[in-house]
Design a protein around this motif. Structure first.
Motif, PDB file in Angstrom:
ATOM      1  N   VAL A   1     -10.569  -2.241  13.515  1.00 60.56           N
ATOM      2  CA  VAL A   1      -9.823  -0.990  13.663  1.00 60.56           C
ATOM      3  C   VAL A   1     -10.830   0.148  13.519  1.00 60.56           C
ATOM      4  CG1 VAL A   1      -7.908   0.402  12.817  1.00 60.56           C
ATOM      5  CG2 VAL A   1      -7.820  -2.089  12.614  1.00 60.56           C
ATOM      6  N   GLU A   2     -10.816   1.049  14.489  1.00 61.06           N
ATOM      7  CA  GLU A   2     -11.760   2.175  14.490  1.00 61.06           C
ATOM      8  C   GLU A   2     -10.997   3.486  14.412  1.00 61.06           C
ATOM      9  OE1 GLU A   2     -15.074   0.090  17.430  1.00 61.06           O
ATOM     10  OE2 GLU A   2     -13.721   1.609  18.255  1.00 61.06           O
ATOM     11  N   ASP A   3     -11.451   4.391  13.549  1.00 57.92           N
ATOM     12  CA  ASP A   3     -10.875   5.730  13.447  1.00 57.92           C
ATOM     13  C   ASP A   3     -11.702   6.659  14.338  1.00 57.92           C
ATOM     14  OD1 ASP A   3      -9.019   7.652  11.839  1.00 57.92           O
ATOM     15  OD2 ASP A   3     -11.008   8.592  11.850  1.00 57.92           O
TER      16      ASP A   3
ATOM     17  N   SER B   1     -13.312  10.093  12.192  1.00 63.25           N
ATOM     18  CA  SER B   1     -14.305   9.843  11.142  1.00 63.25           C
ATOM     19  C   SER B   1     -15.357   8.819  11.539  1.00 63.25           C
ATOM     20  CB  SER B   1     -13.611   9.359   9.870  1.00 63.25           C
ATOM     21  OG  SER B   1     -13.114   8.045  10.053  1.00 63.25           O
ATOM     22  N   GLY B   2     -15.040   7.962  12.511  1.00 58.33           N
ATOM     23  CA  GLY B   2     -15.957   6.897  12.888  1.00 58.33           C
ATOM     24  C   GLY B   2     -15.888   5.688  11.962  1.00 58.33           C
ATOM     25  N   LYS B   3     -15.013   5.754  10.945  1.00 61.45           N
ATOM     26  CA  LYS B   3     -14.852   4.615  10.026  1.00 61.45           C
ATOM     27  C   LYS B   3     -14.262   3.440  10.789  1.00 61.45           C
ATOM     28  CE  LYS B   3     -13.741   7.201   5.806  1.00 61.45           C
ATOM     29  NZ  LYS B   3     -12.676   7.393   4.791  1.00 61.45           N
ATOM     30  N   SER B   4     -14.565   2.234  10.303  1.00 62.75           N
ATOM     31  CA  SER B   4     -13.973   1.052  10.905  1.00 62.75           C
ATOM     32  C   SER B   4     -13.641   0.025   9.828  1.00 62.75           C
ATOM     33  CB  SER B   4     -14.904   0.448  11.959  1.00 62.75           C
ATOM     34  OG  SER B   4     -16.074  -0.056  11.354  1.00 62.75           O
ATOM     35  N   LEU B   5     -12.731  -0.867  10.167  1.00 60.28           N
ATOM     36  CA  LEU B   5     -12.298  -1.928   9.274  1.00 60.28           C
ATOM     37  C   LEU B   5     -12.140  -3.197  10.107  1.00 60.28           C
ATOM     38  CD1 LEU B   5     -11.054  -2.885   6.499  1.00 60.28           C
ATOM     39  CD2 LEU B   5      -8.840  -2.313   7.525  1.00 60.28           C
ATOM     40  N   LYS B   6     -12.840  -4.273   9.702  1.00 60.71           N
ATOM     41  CA  LYS B   6     -12.721  -5.552  10.403  1.00 60.71           C
ATOM     42  C   LYS B   6     -11.751  -6.428   9.627  1.00 60.71           C
ATOM     43  CE  LYS B   6     -15.778  -8.377  12.834  1.00 60.71           C
ATOM     44  NZ  LYS B   6     -17.122  -8.924  12.979  1.00 60.71           N
ATOM     45  N   VAL B   7     -10.703  -6.924  10.321  1.00 58.31           N
ATOM     46  CA  VAL B   7      -9.703  -7.803   9.703  1.00 58.31           C
ATOM     47  C   VAL B   7      -9.655  -9.112  10.476  1.00 58.31           C
ATOM     48  CG1 VAL B   7      -8.267  -6.093   8.531  1.00 58.31           C
ATOM     49  CG2 VAL B   7      -7.918  -6.506  10.938  1.00 58.31           C
ATOM     50  N   SER B   8      -9.541 -10.199   9.729  1.00 66.84           N
ATOM     51  CA  SER B   8      -9.538 -11.539  10.310  1.00 66.84           C
ATOM     52  C   SER B   8      -8.195 -12.210  10.079  1.00 66.84           C
ATOM     53  CB  SER B   8     -10.646 -12.374   9.667  1.00 66.84           C
ATOM     54  OG  SER B   8     -11.896 -11.772   9.892  1.00 66.84           O
ATOM     55  N   ALA B   9      -8.011 -13.356  10.713  1.00 66.08           N
ATOM     56  CA  ALA B   9      -6.784 -14.144  10.563  1.00 66.08           C
ATOM     57  C   ALA B   9      -6.460 -14.333   9.088  1.00 66.08           C
ATOM     58  CB  ALA B   9      -6.931 -15.491  11.245  1.00 66.08           C
ATOM     59  N   GLY B  10      -5.189 -14.086   8.751  1.00 59.79           N
ATOM     60  CA  GLY B  10      -4.736 -14.230   7.371  1.00 59.79           C
ATOM     61  C   GLY B  10      -4.838 -12.951   6.560  1.00 59.79           C
ATOM     62  N   GLN B  11      -5.351 -11.884   7.143  1.00 59.30           N
ATOM     63  CA  GLN B  11      -5.467 -10.602   6.441  1.00 59.30           C
ATOM     64  C   GLN B  11      -4.481  -9.587   7.010  1.00 59.30           C
ATOM     65  OE1 GLN B  11      -9.731  -9.891   7.103  1.00 59.30           O
ATOM     66  NE2 GLN B  11     -10.038 -10.247   4.904  1.00 59.30           N
TER      67      GLN B  11
ATOM     68  N   GLU C   1       0.819  -1.214   0.000  1.00 60.10           N
ATOM     69  CA  GLU C   1       0.000   0.000   0.000  1.00 60.10           C
ATOM     70  C   GLU C   1       0.855   1.268   0.000  1.00 60.10           C
ATOM     71  OE1 GLU C   1      -3.254   0.140  -0.250  1.00 60.10           O
ATOM     72  OE2 GLU C   1      -3.646  -1.997   0.010  1.00 60.10           O
ATOM     73  N   ILE C   2       0.288   2.337  -0.494  1.00 55.47           N
ATOM     74  CA  ILE C   2       0.901   3.668  -0.399  1.00 55.47           C
ATOM     75  C   ILE C   2       0.021   4.585   0.444  1.00 55.47           C
ATOM     76  CG2 ILE C   2       2.182   3.467  -2.564  1.00 55.47           C
ATOM     77  CD1 ILE C   2      -0.008   5.245  -3.857  1.00 55.47           C
ATOM     78  N   ALA C   3      -1.051   4.005   1.002  1.00 62.53           N
ATOM     79  CA  ALA C   3      -1.983   4.757   1.841  1.00 62.53           C
ATOM     80  C   ALA C   3      -2.467   3.837   2.958  1.00 62.53           C
ATOM     81  CB  ALA C   3      -3.170   5.247   1.019  1.00 62.53           C
ATOM     82  N   SER C   4      -2.932   4.420   4.038  1.00 61.29           N
ATOM     83  CA  SER C   4      -3.455   3.626   5.148  1.00 61.29           C
ATOM     84  C   SER C   4      -4.812   3.042   4.782  1.00 61.29           C
ATOM     85  CB  SER C   4      -3.557   4.485   6.408  1.00 61.29           C
ATOM     86  OG  SER C   4      -4.552   5.479   6.246  1.00 61.29           O
ATOM     87  N   TRP C   5      -5.340   2.189   5.646  1.00 57.28           N
ATOM     88  CA  TRP C   5      -6.605   1.503   5.380  1.00 57.28           C
ATOM     89  C   TRP C   5      -7.759   2.462   5.135  1.00 57.28           C
ATOM     90  CZ3 TRP C   5     -10.899   2.136   8.458  1.00 57.28           C
ATOM     91  CH2 TRP C   5     -10.695   2.724   9.715  1.00 57.28           C
ATOM     92  N   ASP C   6      -7.673   3.673   5.689  1.00 56.23           N
ATOM     93  CA  ASP C   6      -8.765   4.637   5.495  1.00 56.23           C
ATOM     94  C   ASP C   6      -8.557   5.535   4.273  1.00 56.23           C
ATOM     95  OD1 ASP C   6      -6.761   6.327   6.377  1.00 56.23           O
ATOM     96  OD2 ASP C   6      -7.893   7.147   8.055  1.00 56.23           O
ATOM     97  N   GLY C   7      -7.511   5.248   3.472  1.00 60.79           N
ATOM     98  CA  GLY C   7      -7.281   5.987   2.237  1.00 60.79           C
ATOM     99  C   GLY C   7      -6.336   7.171   2.345  1.00 60.79           C
TER     100      GLY C   7
END
Length: 152
Positions: free
Chosen positions: A89-91, A94-104, A37-43
């Motif tokens: 992961v919660e920001d 912004s209140g954005k969130s990202l759910k990551v599971s095993a292997g991600q 990536e060249i940006a974080s998970w939130d862009g």
């Protein structure tokens, strides 16, 4: 007795030959990009690195079930790979969130308040930090505890 010894010798010789055959086969080495990536998970795009002596750090972080890490920020780019469990992961802003599971894997945000929250099972996460010697890996938000107290 000689028949038994010849039989044993043949078995040992066959096993040895099989091992030689296996040893001469070229094993297939595989590589899979877990994240690039060249940006974080939130862009948010990453900016240039700090100047100074580069320092790479890899942490294995184990987070118990039903745990919310303190709100914190990272002053340097880092990436995480979830070995087991899952993490949301919660920001903070912004209140954005990202759910990551095993292997991600995911690219963490820099200079942006966030936290990780586990579900019903513990999460084990490998985090790689690309920084400069002397720069902290994580900074707690005002009034928050440090992200991890015991780094071995």
């Amino acid at each position: 007795m000689k028949v038994l010894n010849i039989g044993v010798t043949l078995i040992v010789l066959a096993a040895f030959t099989a091992n030689i055959t296996l040893a001469t086969e070229k094993p297939e080495i595989k590589a899979k990009v877990a994240m690039k990536e060249i940006a974080s998970w939130d862009g948010t795009p990453y900016k240039s690195y700090l100047q100074g002596q580069p320092q790479l750090t890899i942490l294995e972080i184990t987070i118990p079930p039903h745990t919310a890490l303190p709100w914190h920020q990272h002053p340097i780019p880092n990436a995480a790979y979830v070995v087991s469990g899952e993490l949301t992961v919660e920001d903070r802003l912004s209140g954005k969130s990202l759910k990551v599971s095993a292997g991600q894997a995911f690219a963490e945000s820099v200079n942006s308040s966030h936290r990780g929250v586990t579900g019903d099972e513990q999460a084990v996460v490998i985090v790689t930090y690309s920084g400069v010697e002397g720069t902290p890996l994580s900074l707690p938000d005002k009034g928050e505890k440090v992200e991890f107290e015991h780094v071995e």
